[in-house]
Design a protein around this motif. Structure first.
Motif, PDB file in Angstrom:
ATOM      1  N   GLY A  39      49.255  33.729  47.598  1.00  0.00           N
ATOM      2  CA  GLY A  39      48.605  32.433  47.742  1.00  0.00           C
ATOM      3  C   GLY A  39      49.600  31.292  47.755  1.00  0.00           C
ATOM      4  N   ASN A  40      49.081  30.073  47.939  1.00  0.00           N
ATOM      5  CA  ASN A  40      49.943  28.904  48.025  1.00  0.00           C
ATOM      6  C   ASN A  40      50.150  28.266  46.645  1.00  0.00           C
ATOM      7  OD1 ASN A  40      47.539  27.581  47.522  1.00  0.00           O
ATOM      8  ND2 ASN A  40      47.301  26.810  49.602  1.00  0.00           N
ATOM      9  N   TYR A  41      50.772  27.081  46.637  1.00  0.00           N
ATOM     10  CA  TYR A  41      51.109  26.452  45.364  1.00  0.00           C
ATOM     11  C   TYR A  41      49.864  26.059  44.576  1.00  0.00           C
ATOM     12  CZ  TYR A  41      52.837  23.210  41.893  1.00  0.00           C
ATOM     13  OH  TYR A  41      53.092  22.586  40.703  1.00  0.00           O
ATOM     14  N   ASP A  42      48.878  25.474  45.237  1.00  0.00           N
ATOM     15  CA  ASP A  42      47.651  25.071  44.541  1.00  0.00           C
ATOM     16  C   ASP A  42      47.002  26.256  43.850  1.00  0.00           C
ATOM     17  OD1 ASP A  42      47.724  22.390  44.902  1.00  0.00           O
ATOM     18  OD2 ASP A  42      46.172  22.302  46.454  1.00  0.00           O
ATOM     19  N   PHE A  43      46.961  27.394  44.547  1.00  0.00           N
ATOM     20  CA  PHE A  43      46.345  28.575  43.956  1.00  0.00           C
ATOM     21  C   PHE A  43      47.111  29.013  42.715  1.00  0.00           C
ATOM     22  CE2 PHE A  43      45.646  33.071  43.305  1.00  0.00           C
ATOM     23  CZ  PHE A  43      44.270  33.134  43.328  1.00  0.00           C
ATOM     24  N   TRP A  44      48.453  29.057  42.823  1.00  0.00           N
ATOM     25  CA  TRP A  44      49.252  29.446  41.660  1.00  0.00           C
ATOM     26  C   TRP A  44      49.032  28.469  40.506  1.00  0.00           C
ATOM     27  CZ3 TRP A  44      52.764  26.445  39.105  1.00  0.00           C
ATOM     28  CH2 TRP A  44      53.403  27.060  38.036  1.00  0.00           C
ATOM     29  N   GLN A  45      49.094  27.179  40.795  1.00  0.00           N
ATOM     30  CA  GLN A  45      48.984  26.178  39.736  1.00  0.00           C
ATOM     31  C   GLN A  45      47.638  26.255  39.023  1.00  0.00           C
ATOM     32  OE1 GLN A  45      48.116  22.128  40.816  1.00  0.00           O
ATOM     33  NE2 GLN A  45      49.645  21.348  39.395  1.00  0.00           N
ATOM     34  N   GLN A  46      46.562  26.292  39.782  1.00  0.00           N
ATOM     35  CA  GLN A  46      45.239  26.271  39.172  1.00  0.00           C
ATOM     36  C   GLN A  46      44.913  27.599  38.482  1.00  0.00           C
ATOM     37  OE1 GLN A  46      42.111  24.457  41.563  1.00  0.00           O
ATOM     38  NE2 GLN A  46      43.643  23.303  42.711  1.00  0.00           N
ATOM     39  N   SER A  47      45.404  28.700  39.038  1.00  0.00           N
ATOM     40  CA  SER A  47      45.172  29.978  38.365  1.00  0.00           C
ATOM     41  C   SER A  47      45.988  30.061  37.083  1.00  0.00           C
ATOM     42  CB  SER A  47      45.515  31.153  39.296  1.00  0.00           C
ATOM     43  OG  SER A  47      46.864  31.081  39.721  1.00  0.00           O
TER      44      SER A  47
ATOM     45  N   GLU B 228      46.748  27.465  35.189  1.00  0.00           N
ATOM     46  CA  GLU B 228      46.020  26.616  34.237  1.00  0.00           C
ATOM     47  C   GLU B 228      44.781  27.333  33.704  1.00  0.00           C
ATOM     48  OE1 GLU B 228      45.247  23.029  36.350  1.00  0.00           O
ATOM     49  OE2 GLU B 228      47.318  22.296  36.201  1.00  0.00           O
ATOM     50  N   LEU B 229      44.099  28.076  34.567  1.00  0.00           N
ATOM     51  CA  LEU B 229      42.935  28.849  34.137  1.00  0.00           C
ATOM     52  C   LEU B 229      43.348  29.929  33.144  1.00  0.00           C
ATOM     53  CD1 LEU B 229      39.963  29.681  34.326  1.00  0.00           C
ATOM     54  CD2 LEU B 229      40.528  30.978  36.391  1.00  0.00           C
ATOM     55  N   ALA B 230      44.462  30.598  33.428  1.00  0.00           N
ATOM     56  CA  ALA B 230      44.951  31.643  32.514  1.00  0.00           C
ATOM     57  C   ALA B 230      45.296  31.052  31.154  1.00  0.00           C
ATOM     58  CB  ALA B 230      46.174  32.336  33.125  1.00  0.00           C
ATOM     59  N   LEU B 231      45.903  29.857  31.148  1.00  0.00           N
ATOM     60  CA  LEU B 231      46.237  29.205  29.885  1.00  0.00           C
ATOM     61  C   LEU B 231      44.975  28.840  29.111  1.00  0.00           C
ATOM     62  CD1 LEU B 231      48.298  27.967  27.966  1.00  0.00           C
ATOM     63  CD2 LEU B 231      48.217  25.874  29.352  1.00  0.00           C
ATOM     64  N   ARG B 232      43.971  28.320  29.802  1.00  0.00           N
ATOM     65  CA  ARG B 232      42.721  27.938  29.135  1.00  0.00           C
ATOM     66  C   ARG B 232      42.026  29.160  28.552  1.00  0.00           C
ATOM     67  NH1 ARG B 232      40.648  25.568  33.085  1.00  0.00           N
ATOM     68  NH2 ARG B 232      38.949  26.959  33.707  1.00  0.00           N
ATOM     69  N   GLN B 233      42.026  30.249  29.289  1.00  0.00           N
ATOM     70  CA  GLN B 233      41.384  31.460  28.782  1.00  0.00           C
ATOM     71  C   GLN B 233      42.173  32.065  27.619  1.00  0.00           C
ATOM     72  OE1 GLN B 233      40.336  34.302  31.790  1.00  0.00           O
ATOM     73  NE2 GLN B 233      38.580  33.082  32.411  1.00  0.00           N
ATOM     74  N   GLN B 234      43.490  31.906  27.655  1.00  0.00           N
ATOM     75  CA  GLN B 234      44.304  32.401  26.543  1.00  0.00           C
ATOM     76  C   GLN B 234      43.978  31.644  25.253  1.00  0.00           C
ATOM     77  OE1 GLN B 234      48.644  31.419  26.143  1.00  0.00           O
ATOM     78  NE2 GLN B 234      48.878  33.587  26.676  1.00  0.00           N
TER      79      GLN B 234
ATOM     80  N   ALA C  41      34.367  38.856  27.240  1.00  0.00           N
ATOM     81  CA  ALA C  41      35.088  39.386  28.405  1.00  0.00           C
ATOM     82  C   ALA C  41      34.277  39.213  29.685  1.00  0.00           C
ATOM     83  CB  ALA C  41      35.423  40.851  28.182  1.00  0.00           C
ATOM     84  N   LYS C  42      32.943  39.392  29.591  1.00  0.00           N
ATOM     85  CA  LYS C  42      32.095  39.261  30.769  1.00  0.00           C
ATOM     86  C   LYS C  42      32.143  37.838  31.320  1.00  0.00           C
ATOM     87  CE  LYS C  42      27.332  39.911  32.354  1.00  0.00           C
ATOM     88  NZ  LYS C  42      25.951  40.294  31.949  1.00  0.00           N
ATOM     89  N   ASP C  43      32.110  36.833  30.438  1.00  0.00           N
ATOM     90  CA  ASP C  43      32.163  35.436  30.879  1.00  0.00           C
ATOM     91  C   ASP C  43      33.499  35.123  31.532  1.00  0.00           C
ATOM     92  OD1 ASP C  43      29.640  35.077  29.885  1.00  0.00           O
ATOM     93  OD2 ASP C  43      30.317  34.205  27.973  1.00  0.00           O
ATOM     94  N   LYS C  44      34.574  35.645  30.944  1.00  0.00           N
ATOM     95  CA  LYS C  44      35.899  35.405  31.513  1.00  0.00           C
ATOM     96  C   LYS C  44      36.021  36.035  32.891  1.00  0.00           C
ATOM     97  CE  LYS C  44      39.448  35.795  28.742  1.00  0.00           C
ATOM     98  NZ  LYS C  44      40.391  36.319  27.718  1.00  0.00           N
ATOM     99  N   ALA C  45      35.520  37.233  33.041  1.00  0.00           N
ATOM    100  CA  ALA C  45      35.585  37.930  34.321  1.00  0.00           C
ATOM    101  C   ALA C  45      34.803  37.175  35.393  1.00  0.00           C
ATOM    102  CB  ALA C  45      35.047  39.349  34.177  1.00  0.00           C
TER     103      ALA C  45
ATOM    104  N   ALA D  96      44.305  38.456  36.568  1.00  0.00           N
ATOM    105  CA  ALA D  96      44.815  38.734  35.216  1.00  0.00           C
ATOM    106  C   ALA D  96      46.330  38.913  35.222  1.00  0.00           C
ATOM    107  CB  ALA D  96      44.135  39.972  34.656  1.00  0.00           C
ATOM    108  N   SER D  97      46.923  39.165  36.411  1.00  0.00           N
ATOM    109  CA  SER D  97      48.363  39.355  36.492  1.00  0.00           C
ATOM    110  C   SER D  97      49.122  38.031  36.403  1.00  0.00           C
ATOM    111  CB  SER D  97      48.726  40.051  37.812  1.00  0.00           C
ATOM    112  OG  SER D  97      48.387  39.219  38.913  1.00  0.00           O
ATOM    113  N   ILE D  98      48.417  36.908  36.538  1.00  0.00           N
ATOM    114  CA  ILE D  98      49.066  35.602  36.486  1.00  0.00           C
ATOM    115  C   ILE D  98      49.144  35.127  35.044  1.00  0.00           C
ATOM    116  CG2 ILE D  98      48.892  33.186  37.187  1.00  0.00           C
ATOM    117  CD1 ILE D  98      47.665  34.088  39.769  1.00  0.00           C
ATOM    118  N   LYS D  99      50.350  34.770  34.608  1.00  0.00           N
ATOM    119  CA  LYS D  99      50.564  34.309  33.247  1.00  0.00           C
ATOM    120  C   LYS D  99      50.508  32.786  33.186  1.00  0.00           C
ATOM    121  CE  LYS D  99      53.744  38.074  32.010  1.00  0.00           C
ATOM    122  NZ  LYS D  99      55.118  38.363  31.512  1.00  0.00           N
ATOM    123  N   PRO D 100      50.112  32.240  32.035  1.00  0.00           N
ATOM    124  CA  PRO D 100      50.217  30.791  31.855  1.00  0.00           C
ATOM    125  C   PRO D 100      51.677  30.356  31.960  1.00  0.00           C
ATOM    126  CG  PRO D 100      48.908  31.801  30.110  1.00  0.00           C
ATOM    127  CD  PRO D 100      49.555  32.913  30.857  1.00  0.00           C
ATOM    128  N   SER D 101      51.935  29.255  32.631  1.00  0.00           N
ATOM    129  CA  SER D 101      53.300  28.771  32.785  1.00  0.00           C
ATOM    130  C   SER D 101      53.810  28.192  31.473  1.00  0.00           C
ATOM    131  CB  SER D 101      53.341  27.702  33.878  1.00  0.00           C
ATOM    132  OG  SER D 101      54.616  27.091  33.930  1.00  0.00           O
TER     133      SER D 101
END
Length: 537
Positions: free
Chosen positions: A235-243, A245-251, A258-262, A295-300
């Motif tokens: 994906g592009n930069y926006d996808f990486w950035q927002q995903s 941020e989402l990973a950080l929020r879920q962390q 788990a169902k809600d997160k999925a 799930a493979s994307i880590k919070p920055s």
């Protein structure tokens, strides 16, 4: 394909990255991102062989051609622009020189005839007959006038030299293209042309850039330097950035089911997959996103500045009236008969074919320079802050640290108060005791933004505020100015920044202005149509 095996880079005890195992495949464009000092430019130099890694290896196919955007624009001073571009394809240039040497001989032997035949065949295989027309198209696309194509490089200004070096890197369909900040010093039209070129490029591109619009429109993947590793994401930069941020929020929300997160992840990927259908690499990118495991994307680990502007609302509607304004530089007229008015809450971006015109105008509006003719009339209650493109005069004193520097602009002289504004721009602890004379370009811009926050005025004049900033700082400033409750008069080559902020476009011309109450994207699309480019997304 280019790949790395257990690649590592260390400077003494400092580890930038280690055990990097990546594959960069044809048909894809990889945006290399990371915090300042993470090693982005050095990684490109390792791939090109200019810098040796601390460990591991870089692997290439048996036969390939790599092209690199060179940074030394004095290296070709005695060569004309066309030849400089041609020299980027080393083998083609060697073939042409050997051919010319044979044909220049006074006596032409049988061996010369055989060799010239071989060279002519190779010349044709390398598309030598189309080389001159291709070079001309590249130079024109990057904004270099036809009459400059035959000039020596030393006769061109620094900006045009850099454009020629970019054309050199792009020429000849290289197998691997390495670009470090290719949009620097390009105008918007040239950036859009480059986006169009790279979107249609069929081989491998690895690019470092702080231009989010550029990364979003050319990249199929993001290579993120973080955690002392380099991870590839689809994906592009926006996808990486927002995903991220989402990973950080879920962390942070460990107790969520788990169902809600999925479900949230599924919705997120679906939205970006739908948006991908509008991109230039539409079908392939959408398929990749559909298969992605977020799930493979880590919070920055990178930090964003906290930029806040909360000025009082202006009471007057009419803030600025400009009448028949003219400007000169070294006896040369830059523009004349420029007239317009600015009202409360206007967000005006100023553009011109030559950025000198915009800088001259903004300097005059801010009172930093005097016009050659005409008037600038601010409303009686108008209060503005100015962010100039040339900030050298603000950072000349070696005996001033960041706190004392900011104190010069503040009524409240307490250190705790001043540290609040520096801290928002990520200057903390001992960093605030640095002399302002040794700051990097990006650090100086962050200081200037601290000053803007401190002044907190309802009108801001900003000339290139994103120059030298990292992606995180650009994003934070962008998000804040979208919600700015006052008036903005600004310039920027950052398409994403301008596109999301400006509600009005004023184009400065040699005589007068083109004043349009339209979105910046619409303005760019009109220009794209004129140049035969794809529409701006």
């Amino acid at each position: 394909m280019i790949s790395t095996q257990n690649l590592s880079l260390r400077f003494g005890s400092q580890v930038l990255f280690e055990d990097v195992n990546l594959k960069f495949t044809p048909g894809n464009c990889y945006g290399l991102i990371g915090a300042n000092g993470a090693g982005k430019s050095t990684f490109l130099k390792i791939l090109s062989g200019e810098v040796e890694a601390s460990g591991g290896s870089v692997n290439f196919p048996a036969k390939f051609r790599m092209s690199v955007l060179k940074q030394d624009h004095f290296a070709y001073n005695e060569v004309d622009a066309i030849t400089t571009v041609l020299m980027g394809h080393e083998r083609l240039f060697e073939v042409m020189r050997e051919k010319d040497a044979i044909y220049a001989k006074a006596e032409f032997t049988e061996e010369d005839g055989v060799r010239s035949g071989e060279l002519e065949g190779e010349f044709a295989d390398l598309n030598g007959w189309e080389a001159e027309s291709q070079i001309g198209a590249l130079l024109c696309g990057l904004g270099i006038e036809v009459e400059s194509h035959t000039k020596l490089m030393k006769e061109l200004d620094d900006t045009d030299k850099l454009r020629v070096l970019l054309a050199q890197a792009l020429f000849g369909d290289p197998d691997i293209l390495l670009l470090d900040e290719p949009t620097n010093h390009l105008d918007v039209g040239s950036i859009l042309w480059l986006e169009d070129f790279l979107a249609g490029f069929k081989n491998t591109v690895i690019v470092v850039s702080h231009d989010r619009h550029f990364l979003n429109h050319v990249c199929t993947h993001i290579a993120d330097i973080d955690f002392h590793k380099i991870a590839l994401y689809t994906g592009n930069y926006d996808f990486w950035q927002q995903s991220s941020e989402l990973a950080l929020r879920q962390q942070r929300e460990q107790n969520r089911k788990a169902k809600d997160k999925a479900e949230e992840l599924k919705t997120f990927i679906a939205r970006f997959s739908a948006n991908a259908s509008k991109s230039r690499q539409a079908t392939a990118r959408k398929k990749m996103l559909d298969k992605l495991d977020i799930a493979s994307i880590k919070p920055s680990t990178r930090k964003h500045p906290h930029i806040v502007f909360e000025p009082e609302k202006m009471k007057s509607r009419d803030l600025l009236s400009v009448s028949k304004l003219s400007a000169e530089q070294d006896g040369v007229t830059l523009f004349k008969d420029v007239s317009f008015t600015v009202g409360r809450d206007d967000k005006v971006v100023f553009v011109a074919e030559d950025s000198l015109l915009v800088t001259a105008l903004l300097d005059i509006l801010a009172g930093a320079k005097q016009p050659a003719a005409g008037t600038v009339a601010w409303g009686s209650s108008a209060e503005y802050s100015y962010f100039p493109k040339d900030r050298a005069n603000y950072f000349t004193r070696e005996d001033v640290d960041l706190v004392d520097w900011l104190r010069e602009f503040s009524e409240d002289q307490s250190e705790s108060f001043l540290r609040t504004f520096l801290g928002r721009m990520l200057f903390t602890g001992e960093e605030t005791k640095k002399s302002v004379s040794v700051l990097s370009g990006g650090e100086k811009v962050r200081c200037m933004i601290s000053k803007l926050m401190l002044e907190n005025r309802p009108i801001m004049i900003l000339d290139g505020p994103t120059n030298h900033l990292d992606l995180e700082s650009i994003t934070s400033l962008n998000r804040t100015l979208i919600k700015f409750p006052g008036t903005l008069l600004f310039s920027s080559h950052d398409v994403e920044f301008t596109q999301t902020i400006a509600t009005r476009v004023i184009e400065i011309r040699a005589a007068g202005v083109l004043d349009r109450q339209i979105q910046y994207a619409d303005y760019l699309n009109e220009r794209a149509e004129q140049r035969g480019l794809a529409q701006v997304a």
